[in-house]
Design a protein around this motif. Structure first.
Motif: not given
Lengths: 212, 184
Positions: A13-19
């Motif tokens: 889930d490495a890549r951050p979600h949202g702003p």
């Protein structure tokens, strides 16, 4: 689940979600400001002599001091939302609106005879101020708390308090367009009380919503 | 090694799962030693150590956007570790006091991490996955049991890659909530 398994799941889930936290809070301030502006226009509306009042330094001061609180409280909220940040240094950010307010009060006391102080302090519309400022602040407060839930404050109530001050300042900024009382003495008492009430509400809500 | 960690974190934030996995794997034993020491200072047994480690890893993950890339990584990590250790102690009904100097003295000793105690890392916390829905648990298990990528897990579960990512993210948030702190 074992720790190594948890790590595998987290890594996937490495890549951050949202702003980002910053973008989220900026968005919340802008959206909250728009909502407060619309709420003001739909309810109280700007004062009848709004255009003429723009020439008055006292009238403009209300926008300057509340806007400076919006900016500093937003910056402070971001600092408080980062683990390991230096909180005491961050609190010093609030010096700007404090100095502005105290300075304006001193100037007012020097430029107005003592007999006029009380009338300017009590003003004509303080009850509306105490209701309208928190009222206009509710949407900005909800948005600010929502944005700050991405954060990780060491002290959730303190972060909530700052979110409340931020929202209260947004509400006060727009209420100032309606408010017929322009004296810094009035602002120092009633705006401070109203914004402080929103801050207290933010602290109570933040204690629950900003825990992590 | 420490200098690397900030770089690995940056890579992870940019979506590099391998770098991110390496960072978390290298942090875990260090966190375990710090947690052990903090809990010992607070007069707490070793039963909660792995709780602190896992909650800290989850918090590092869920709050990774609060790390400012222009600042050192480790003060941020220690602040999260301390926060989560306090949380665990509070739930144990202890007076939650983890003195900062306890942390500092621990940090000096963990510069070179030792191999972790195997038993601790294997501590099962199955109760936590009970808070997940069947679908979320399936995603988490598909991803970690086989080390499958989101795409592979999606093929196995007849979900789109995007849906797997969303389900995984939700599941991780719910896990964090199940530990006690925030709401999902």
């Amino acid at each position: 689940m074992k720790t190594d398994d948890l790590i595998l799941a987290l890594a996937a889930d490495a890549r951050p979600h949202g702003p980002s936290l910053v973008a989220g809070l900026i968005g919340a301030v802008i959206a909250g400001g728009l909502l407060a502006a619309v709420a003001l226009l739909l309810t109280l509306g700007p004062r009848p002599d709004f255009a003429a009042a723009l020439a008055s330094p006292r009238f403009l001061f209300k926008f300057a001091v509340t806007a400076s609180l919006v900016v500093t409280a937003a910056r402070l909220a971001l600092v408080l939302s980062r683990p390991g940040a230096d909180h005491l240094r961050a609190l010093r950010l609030l010096w700007l609106p404090a100095v502005l307010l105290v300075g304006a009060v001193v100037v007012e006391l020097l430029s107005v005879p003592a007999t006029g102080w009380q009338a300017r302090l009590v003003g004509t519309n303080w009850a509306v101020c105490l209701v309208a400022v928190p009222g206009l602040s509710l949407a900005p407060l909800a948005l600010a708390l929502w944005a700050l839930r991405r954060g990780a404050p060491a002290q959730a109530p303190v972060a909530g308090l700052v979110a409340g001050l931020l929202a209260g300042a947004i509400g006060a900024f727009f209420y100032a367009a309606h408010c017929p009382d322009d004296s810094p003495l009035f602002v120092a008492v009633w705006y401070t009380l109203a914004i402080g009430a929103v801050g207290a509400l933010g602290a109570v809500l933040g204690a629950r919503l900003l825990r992590w | 090694m420490r200098e690397d960690w900030a770089q690995l974190m940056c890579a992870g934030l940019d979506g590099d799962t391998a770098a991110y996995h390496r960072l978390l794997s290298e942090l875990a034993p260090v966190l375990r030693r710090v947690a052990q020491r903090m809990l010992a200072r607070a007069g707490q047994g070793s039963g909660e150590i792995e709780d602190v480690v896992q909650e800290t890893l989850l918090a590092i993950h869920l709050k990774r956007q609060t790390w400012d890339r222009s600042t050192p990584l480790m003060p941020w990590v220690w602040a999260i570790t301390r926060h989560k250790a306090l949380d665990v102690l509070r739930r144990q009904g202890r007076r939650a006091e983890v003195p900062l100097d306890a942390l500092d003295s621990v940090l000096e000793e963990v510069a070179a991490p030792e191999p972790a105690e195997a038993g601790l890392a294997e501590r099962d916390v199955a109760r936590l996955t009970q808070s997940l829905s069947d679908r979320e648990r399936a995603v988490v298990e598909a991803v970690y049991l086989s080390g499958a990528s989101a795409r592979e897990a999606g093929q196995r579960l007849a979900m789109s890659e995007g849906a797997v990512r969303v389900a995984l993210h939700r599941a991780l948030k719910r896990l964090a909530a199940a530990y006690g702190g925030a709401k999902p």
